[in-house]
Design a protein around this motif. Structure first.
Motif, PDB file in Angstrom:
ATOM      1  N   ILE A  17      39.069  34.933  62.630  1.00 40.76           N
ATOM      2  CA  ILE A  17      38.687  33.740  63.376  1.00 40.76           C
ATOM      3  C   ILE A  17      37.919  34.190  64.613  1.00 40.76           C
ATOM      4  O   ILE A  17      38.408  35.008  65.388  1.00 40.76           O
ATOM      5  CB  ILE A  17      39.928  32.921  63.785  1.00 40.76           C
ATOM      6  N   PHE A  18      36.710  33.662  64.763  1.00 40.87           N
ATOM      7  CA  PHE A  18      35.854  33.990  65.905  1.00 40.87           C
ATOM      8  C   PHE A  18      35.728  32.748  66.766  1.00 40.87           C
ATOM      9  O   PHE A  18      35.304  31.700  66.293  1.00 40.87           O
ATOM     10  CB  PHE A  18      34.467  34.431  65.433  1.00 40.87           C
ATOM     11  N   ASN A  19      36.098  32.870  68.061  1.00 43.88           N
ATOM     12  CA  ASN A  19      36.004  31.743  68.973  1.00 43.88           C
ATOM     13  C   ASN A  19      35.498  32.271  70.311  1.00 43.88           C
ATOM     14  O   ASN A  19      36.257  32.826  71.093  1.00 43.88           O
ATOM     15  CB  ASN A  19      37.374  31.069  69.131  1.00 43.88           C
ATOM     16  N   GLY A  20      34.197  32.123  70.532  1.00 45.57           N
ATOM     17  CA  GLY A  20      33.587  32.672  71.747  1.00 45.57           C
ATOM     18  C   GLY A  20      33.708  34.183  71.759  1.00 45.57           C
ATOM     19  O   GLY A  20      33.340  34.853  70.801  1.00 45.57           O
ATOM     20  N   LYS A 100      38.949  18.919  60.702  1.00 43.81           N
ATOM     21  CA  LYS A 100      37.597  18.800  60.158  1.00 43.81           C
ATOM     22  C   LYS A 100      37.084  20.207  59.912  1.00 43.81           C
ATOM     23  O   LYS A 100      37.284  21.095  60.738  1.00 43.81           O
ATOM     24  CB  LYS A 100      36.656  18.085  61.132  1.00 43.81           C
ATOM     25  N   ALA A 101      36.428  20.387  58.780  1.00 47.69           N
ATOM     26  CA  ALA A 101      35.839  21.684  58.452  1.00 47.69           C
ATOM     27  C   ALA A 101      34.375  21.472  58.069  1.00 47.69           C
ATOM     28  O   ALA A 101      34.068  20.604  57.240  1.00 47.69           O
ATOM     29  CB  ALA A 101      36.587  22.340  57.298  1.00 47.69           C
ATOM     30  N   LEU A 102      33.491  22.246  58.690  1.00 48.93           N
ATOM     31  CA  LEU A 102      32.082  22.267  58.316  1.00 48.93           C
ATOM     32  C   LEU A 102      31.852  23.603  57.620  1.00 48.93           C
ATOM     33  O   LEU A 102      31.904  24.659  58.256  1.00 48.93           O
ATOM     34  CB  LEU A 102      31.180  22.122  59.550  1.00 48.93           C
ATOM     35  N   THR A 103      31.640  23.559  56.320  1.00 44.87           N
ATOM     36  CA  THR A 103      31.575  24.769  55.505  1.00 44.87           C
ATOM     37  C   THR A 103      30.163  25.338  55.491  1.00 44.87           C
ATOM     38  O   THR A 103      29.211  24.662  55.108  1.00 44.87           O
ATOM     39  CB  THR A 103      32.053  24.463  54.065  1.00 44.87           C
ATOM     40  N   ASP A 104      30.055  26.611  55.911  1.00 39.18           N
ATOM     41  CA  ASP A 104      28.771  27.315  55.907  1.00 39.18           C
ATOM     42  C   ASP A 104      28.550  28.049  54.586  1.00 39.18           C
ATOM     43  O   ASP A 104      27.440  28.092  54.077  1.00 39.18           O
ATOM     44  CB  ASP A 104      28.712  28.342  57.054  1.00 39.18           C
ATOM     45  N   LYS A 105      29.614  28.665  54.055  1.00 40.67           N
ATOM     46  CA  LYS A 105      29.469  29.468  52.833  1.00 40.67           C
ATOM     47  C   LYS A 105      30.735  29.333  51.995  1.00 40.67           C
ATOM     48  O   LYS A 105      31.841  29.329  52.532  1.00 40.67           O
ATOM     49  CB  LYS A 105      29.247  30.935  53.199  1.00 40.67           C
ATOM     50  N   LEU A 106      30.548  29.241  50.688  1.00 36.97           N
ATOM     51  CA  LEU A 106      31.666  29.160  49.758  1.00 36.97           C
ATOM     52  C   LEU A 106      31.260  29.839  48.460  1.00 36.97           C
ATOM     53  O   LEU A 106      30.271  29.469  47.842  1.00 36.97           O
ATOM     54  CB  LEU A 106      32.042  27.701  49.500  1.00 36.97           C
ATOM     55  N   LEU A 127      40.539  20.940  65.168  1.00 40.72           N
ATOM     56  CA  LEU A 127      41.884  20.384  65.117  1.00 40.72           C
ATOM     57  C   LEU A 127      41.927  19.294  66.191  1.00 40.72           C
ATOM     58  O   LEU A 127      41.738  19.599  67.371  1.00 40.72           O
ATOM     59  CB  LEU A 127      42.889  21.501  65.419  1.00 40.72           C
ATOM     60  N   GLN A 128      42.106  18.036  65.793  1.00 49.08           N
ATOM     61  CA  GLN A 128      42.056  16.902  66.729  1.00 49.08           C
ATOM     62  C   GLN A 128      40.765  16.940  67.555  1.00 49.08           C
ATOM     63  O   GLN A 128      40.802  16.789  68.765  1.00 49.08           O
ATOM     64  CB  GLN A 128      43.276  16.893  67.657  1.00 49.08           C
ATOM     65  N   ASP A 129      39.643  17.196  66.898  1.00 51.98           N
ATOM     66  CA  ASP A 129      38.309  17.265  67.510  1.00 51.98           C
ATOM     67  C   ASP A 129      38.127  18.411  68.501  1.00 51.98           C
ATOM     68  O   ASP A 129      37.134  18.462  69.216  1.00 51.98           O
ATOM     69  CB  ASP A 129      37.912  15.929  68.157  1.00 51.98           C
ATOM     70  N   GLN A 130      39.068  19.356  68.569  1.00 43.41           N
ATOM     71  CA  GLN A 130      38.924  20.555  69.396  1.00 43.41           C
ATOM     72  C   GLN A 130      38.495  21.712  68.496  1.00 43.41           C
ATOM     73  O   GLN A 130      39.175  22.013  67.514  1.00 43.41           O
ATOM     74  CB  GLN A 130      40.245  20.910  70.084  1.00 43.41           C
ATOM     75  N   GLU A 131      37.380  22.342  68.824  1.00 43.20           N
ATOM     76  CA  GLU A 131      36.903  23.455  68.006  1.00 43.20           C
ATOM     77  C   GLU A 131      37.854  24.645  68.108  1.00 43.20           C
ATOM     78  O   GLU A 131      38.260  25.026  69.203  1.00 43.20           O
ATOM     79  CB  GLU A 131      35.493  23.865  68.430  1.00 43.20           C
ATOM     80  N   THR A 132      38.202  25.213  66.960  1.00 48.02           N
ATOM     81  CA  THR A 132      39.065  26.397  66.941  1.00 48.02           C
ATOM     82  C   THR A 132      38.270  27.647  66.605  1.00 48.02           C
ATOM     83  O   THR A 132      38.830  28.729  66.567  1.00 48.02           O
ATOM     84  CB  THR A 132      40.214  26.236  65.923  1.00 48.02           C
ATOM     85  N   GLY A 133      36.974  27.485  66.343  1.00 51.95           N
ATOM     86  CA  GLY A 133      36.129  28.631  66.065  1.00 51.95           C
ATOM     87  C   GLY A 133      35.619  28.656  64.641  1.00 51.95           C
ATOM     88  O   GLY A 133      35.786  27.709  63.872  1.00 51.95           O
TER      89      GLY A 133
END
Length: 147
Positions: A17-20, A100-106, A127-133
């Motif tokens: 998981i990459f977040n900043g 919510k998940a925005l899928t880049d690659k599958l 998660l609840q509109d907060q980006e987790t990375g």
């Protein structure tokens, strides 16, 4: 109705998981089962978090969408479709959140014969509109001939 043929698989599950500037990762190996039912393929395995906490995980693949279903101390249902934002739910004994998940690659390749299979999934998660990375999930699958 035809009974699904189940195949045992050995698998290695890796998540980053990459977040900043921060990154986190974990991995585990386990055994599971792979089977085909209707027009979909299923991979089922157990994730053990502690001695008394585990989650039964099912990944359902229909050729377009990968559905992740987790049942146990955590309940989760999240679909992944390349280029689309999909909604889901993450539930613990204490709370329930919209995801919510925005899928880049599958990429999904099941093992056949002596070849290994793999699942690679890269998505941005909220998660609840907060980006987790950005989450990068890799599973390496191999038919388990020892069982």
């Amino acid at each position: 109705m035809k009974k699904a043929i189940k195949r045992s698989v050995k698998m290695r599950f890796q998540t980053k998981i990459f977040n900043g500037d921060h990154s986190d990762s974990y991995e585990f190996t386990t055994r599971g089962e792979l089977f085909h039912k209707g027009n979909q393929d299923y991979l089922r395995f157990e994730e053990a978090f502690s001695e008394n906490e585990s989650v039964q995980t099912t990944m359902k693949w229909d050729g377009r969408e990968l559905m992740l279903i987790r049942q146990g101390s955590i309940l989760m249902r999240q679909g992944f479709i390349v280029g689309e934002e999909t909604r889901g739910r993450y539930v613990t004994p204490d709370a329930s959140w919209e995801t919510k998940a925005l899928t880049d690659k599958l990429l999904v390749q099941w093992p056949s014969g002596k070849t290994r299979g793999k699942i690679k999934l890269i998505y941005k998660f909220k998660l609840q509109d907060q980006e987790t990375g950005t989450h990068e999930v890799r599973l390496t699958l191999e038919e388990d001939t020892e069982t």
